[in-house]
Design a protein around this motif. Structure first.
Motif, short mmCIF file in Angstrom:
data_model
loop_
_atom_site.label_atom_id
_atom_site.label_comp_id
_atom_site.label_asym_id
_atom_site.label_seq_id
_atom_site.Cartn_x
_atom_site.Cartn_y
_atom_site.Cartn_z
N ASN A 407 0.32 -1.00 -0.39
CA ASN A 407 -0.03 -0.38 0.02
C ASN A 407 0.88 1.04 0.22
O ASN A 407 1.81 1.31 0.69
CB ASN A 407 -0.79 -0.25 1.18
N VAL A 408 0.74 2.24 -1.13
CA VAL A 408 1.23 3.28 -0.76
C VAL A 408 0.72 4.41 -0.81
O VAL A 408 -0.41 5.02 -0.89
CB VAL A 408 1.77 3.54 -2.43
N TYR A 409 1.77 5.39 0.17
CA TYR A 409 1.31 6.74 0.86
C TYR A 409 2.23 7.25 -0.04
O TYR A 409 3.26 7.26 -0.49
CB TYR A 409 1.45 6.56 2.35
N GLU A 410 1.30 8.82 -0.26
CA GLU A 410 1.79 9.86 -0.76
C GLU A 410 2.00 11.41 0.77
O GLU A 410 0.90 11.34 0.26
CB GLU A 410 1.86 10.32 -2.21
N GLY A 411 3.20 11.47 0.86
CA GLY A 411 3.50 13.03 1.46
C GLY A 411 4.99 13.37 2.26
O GLY A 411 5.82 12.02 2.21
N ASP A 412 4.32 14.24 3.50
CA ASP A 412 6.03 14.11 4.25
C ASP A 412 5.90 12.50 5.34
O ASP A 412 5.65 12.57 6.30
CB ASP A 412 5.71 15.37 5.07
N LEU A 413 7.19 12.99 5.41
CA LEU A 413 7.52 10.98 5.71
C LEU A 413 8.20 11.68 7.21
O LEU A 413 8.55 10.82 7.92
CB LEU A 413 8.87 10.63 5.05
N THR A 428 1.71 8.17 8.92
CA THR A 428 0.37 7.88 8.03
C THR A 428 -0.21 9.49 7.73
O THR A 428 -1.09 10.05 7.07
CB THR A 428 0.01 6.65 7.31
N THR A 429 -0.17 10.20 9.09
CA THR A 429 -0.16 11.59 9.50
C THR A 429 -0.33 11.95 8.08
O THR A 429 0.57 12.46 8.22
CB THR A 429 -0.39 11.97 11.18
N GLY A 430 -1.36 13.44 7.94
CA GLY A 430 -1.19 13.83 7.34
C GLY A 430 -0.37 13.32 6.01
O GLY A 430 -0.15 14.54 4.79
N MET A 431 -0.28 11.90 5.54
CA MET A 431 -0.11 11.39 4.34
C MET A 431 -1.38 11.55 3.39
O MET A 431 -2.43 10.84 3.97
CB MET A 431 0.55 10.45 4.14
N THR A 432 -1.47 10.80 2.27
CA THR A 432 -2.36 10.42 0.93
C THR A 432 -2.13 9.20 0.56
O THR A 432 -0.68 8.45 -0.02
CB THR A 432 -2.38 11.53 -0.11
N GLN A 433 -3.50 7.97 1.31
CA GLN A 433 -3.43 6.95 0.96
C GLN A 433 -3.42 6.75 -1.04
O GLN A 433 -4.34 7.21 -1.38
CB GLN A 433 -3.74 5.46 1.54
N LEU A 434 -2.31 5.95 -1.89
CA LEU A 434 -2.63 5.98 -3.13
C LEU A 434 -2.98 4.62 -3.46
O LEU A 434 -3.82 4.49 -4.79
CB LEU A 434 -1.06 6.46 -3.41
N THR A 435 -2.72 3.23 -2.36
CA THR A 435 -3.71 2.48 -2.95
C THR A 435 -4.24 1.79 -2.34
O THR A 435 -3.61 2.03 -0.83
CB THR A 435 -2.44 0.92 -4.00
N ASP A 442 -6.92 -1.24 -6.17
CA ASP A 442 -5.83 -1.89 -5.65
C ASP A 442 -4.86 -2.11 -4.74
O ASP A 442 -3.45 -1.19 -5.74
CB ASP A 442 -6.01 -3.29 -6.81
N SER A 443 -3.76 -2.97 -4.20
CA SER A 443 -2.56 -2.79 -2.97
C SER A 443 -1.98 -3.30 -4.53
O SER A 443 -2.51 -4.20 -5.48
CB SER A 443 -2.79 -3.98 -2.63
N LEU A 444 -0.56 -3.18 -4.45
CA LEU A 444 0.16 -3.37 -5.65
C LEU A 444 0.92 -4.81 -5.25
O LEU A 444 1.16 -5.31 -4.07
CB LEU A 444 1.85 -2.34 -6.09
N GLU A 445 0.89 -5.69 -5.72
CA GLU A 445 1.64 -7.35 -5.68
C GLU A 445 1.90 -7.49 -6.62
O GLU A 445 2.45 -7.48 -7.63
CB GLU A 445 0.47 -8.10 -5.39
N LEU A 446 3.53 -8.14 -5.93
CA LEU A 446 4.87 -8.54 -6.97
C LEU A 446 5.32 -9.76 -6.62
O LEU A 446 5.60 -9.69 -5.40
CB LEU A 446 5.67 -7.66 -7.22
#
Length: 577
Positions: A407-413, A428-435, A442-446
């Motif tokens: 699951n990917v989050y975008e924002g300040d680490l 994840t406070t203040g971050m945007t969840q992308l998946t 969907d979550s990325l699966e590899l």
């Protein structure tokens, strides 16, 4: 000086009342204690054996929280997890120093008081014991018949034999026998009788004192040695090297107060591979781990590299340190590229196991190289399976169907604000969840070797296959990591030595009898009266048998002496009146 009498408290008409008697109705005045007197009273209370036993019990009770709550010195990650799992209780326990039990103020106070109490108990007893060792055995009691273990025998003397000489000769024989039996002997000859006094069993008190001295030695070794000890933790991923240096490679480090972190022996350890066997699928213990072996290449400064290994309960010794295998898991290798195809992140990340089948959780942080900072919460399944409600988990701990879900989050680490952040957690406070979750994506699966696009065209992410080039062995497609605990304990040999001494001393104190024996010869005309008696200090169920054995052995020696003729015993004095 006697207390002055009060006429109201003395009955002059009672002839049995002493002239200076004071009735209970009179006031009893206790002496006043000054500061020195109170100090002396407190020292006597502290150095009593009862106080020492109470403090020893308190020390044992005080050590209990150290086994119930994780300790910073041994398990700093456990302490961190405890704060996460119990946010309300953990601060209270921390104020009570329950995460640092063995260095806490209250534990140290008990420890020091016990140390002082033992010193105060042992020193006077050692002085008394040394004095007793130099003293002569006590004089023979005038009436041996009053002792519980007492025997009498009569020996008729040969005609013309001097009764005095025969009695002296009998005591001389007894003294030699007792001395050969390990007794200290002392003759006491009087006008009408001859006797020998003997005692043994001082090893009992010696063992008792040595036990307490050994206990003091353990306390000293632990107290002083702890200042020169240190404990550190480090996670090593397969193919990477650990350098024994505080400034670079330790995940956590807890030194004693006398340890210089800059003077550690700079040895290196590289994890070559980690071997583990699991019970096969379908067996009663499916997935249960068998043998763990971490194969390492180690090197001391100025020496050649050597191959070593660490097993459970078989630590590695290197540079004076002991290295223990504490845990293991998988470390998936991930590569992140920007839209232009440039590598902005490449690392093998330790994932923390969540269950017995090694379903593992890890955090990936990409701080630079992309238009936005990315944080990823990933789950790794060594053998991915879907349960009855449609959720994924790992069905087996080995790599049979490895899958990485992200699951990917975008924002300040939050890594640029100067506050240390755990590599195993993502705020994840203040971050945007992308998946994942409610994002509609969907979550990325590899699988190993697979590459997928990151959301919003941020680039790509690859789950690298680490199998040897040209092979498709899934069992080697993901790296392993090991968690090592590194200890230096210079007090260990001393503690062991004092502990062995304590056990041996305790055996002496328990099984060596302390007793006194007497043999007395009294001439009575042509008959020699022999008396044997024994007295034990404490319980001695074998004392009676020892007196009987002495009487029998001495009687046999008397029979063999031509100056005596055995008359049989015991005898009634009226028989030869």
């Amino acid at each position: 000086m006697s207390r002055p009498r009060s006429e109201s408290t003395v009955d002059e008409s009672d002839p049995l009342r002493p002239a200076d008697h004071v009735d209970g109705s009179g006031e009893v005045v206790s002496p006043r204690l000054g500061p020195l007197g109170w100090l002396r009273w407190g020292w006597r209370q502290l150095t009593s054996m009862r106080t020492a036993l109470v403090l020893l019990l308190l020390l044992a009770i005080a050590a209990v929280p150290g086994s119930l709550v994780p300790q910073r010195s041994a398990d700093p990650n456990g302490v961190t997890n405890y704060f996460t799992d119990h946010p309300a209780l953990a601060p209270v326990l921390d104020k009570l120093q329950l995460f640092d039990v063995y260095t806490s103020v209250w534990f140290s106070a008990i420890y020091i008081l016990l140390f002082l109490s033992l010193i105060g108990c042992v020193i006077p007893r050692v002085k008394h014991h040394l004095k007793a060792l130099r003293a002569r055995p006590p004089r023979t009691p005038a009436r041996l018949g009053r002792l519980g273990d007492h025997r009498e025998d009569l020996v008729e003397l040969a005609p013309g034999t001097s009764a005095q000489d025969a009695a002296s000769r009998a005591i001389e024989i007894a003294a030699k026998q007792l001395k050969a039996g390990g007794y200290r002997v002392q003759r006491y000859d009087g006008r009408g009788s001859f006797s020998v006094s003997a005692e043994r069993g001082y090893l009992r008190e010696t063992g008792n004192l040595m036990f307490h001295i050994a206990l003091l030695g353990v306390l000293l070794a632990v107290g002083i040695g702890g200042g020169f000890a240190y404990t550190g933790q480090r996670v090593i991923v397969q193919g990477t090297t650990f350098l024994n240096s505080v400034g670079t490679d330790y995940s956590s480090f807890n030194p004693g107060r006398f340890v210089d972190p800059d003077s550690l022996t700079p040895y290196t350890m590289m994890l070559d591979r980690f071997d583990v066997t699991y019970q096969p699928i379908g067996s009663g213990a499916q997935g249960q781990a068998g043998d763990f072996v971490a194969h390492l290449t180690t090197q001391l400064p100025g020496h050649k590299a050597v191959d070593d290994e660490i097993r459970v309960n078989h630590p590695l010794s290197i540079g004076g340190d002991r290295v223990y295998l504490m845990g293991n898991g998988y470390a998936p290798t991930v590569t992140v590229r920007n839209p232009a195809g440039d590598v902005v992140f490449h690392d093998s990340i330790p994932f923390l196991p969540q269950d017995n089948n090694l379903t593992s959780r890890g955090i990936i942080k990409v701080a630079d190289g992309l238009s936005q900072q990315l944080g990823m919460v990933a789950l790794f399944y060594p053998t991915q399976v879907k349960n009855s409600i449609g959720l994924f988990s790992s069905g087996y701990p080995a790599l049979l169907n490895p899958v990485l879900s992200i699951n990917v989050y975008e924002g300040d680490l939050g890594i640029n604000d100067g506050i240390p952040r755990s590599v195993y957690a993502l705020d994840t406070t203040g971050m945007t969840q992308l998946t994942g979750a409610k994002t509609g994506v969907d979550s990325l699966e590899l699988a190993p070797g697979q590459t997928v696009d990151l959301p919003r065209g941020l680039g790509t992410i690859t789950f690298d296959n680490t199998s040897p080039l040209g092979t498709k062995d899934a069992s080697q497609s993901v790296k392993r990591f090991v968690s090592l605990s590194i200890h230096r304990d210079v007090a260990g040999p001393w503690v062991l030595g004092f502990a062995v001494l304590a056990v041996l001393s305790l055996l002496l104190a328990l099984f060596v009898p302390r007793r006194r024996m007497w043999v007395k010869a009294t001439p009575d005309g042509g008959v020699l009266k022999l008396e044997y008696a024994g007295l034990a200090r404490g319980e001695d169920p074998t004392l009676g048998a020892a007196v009987d054995a002495l009487a029998a052995k001495h009687g046999a020696a008397i029979d063999a002496d031509p100056a005596h003729e055995h008359a049989g015993a015991p005898a009634d004095p009226a028989d030869h009146a």
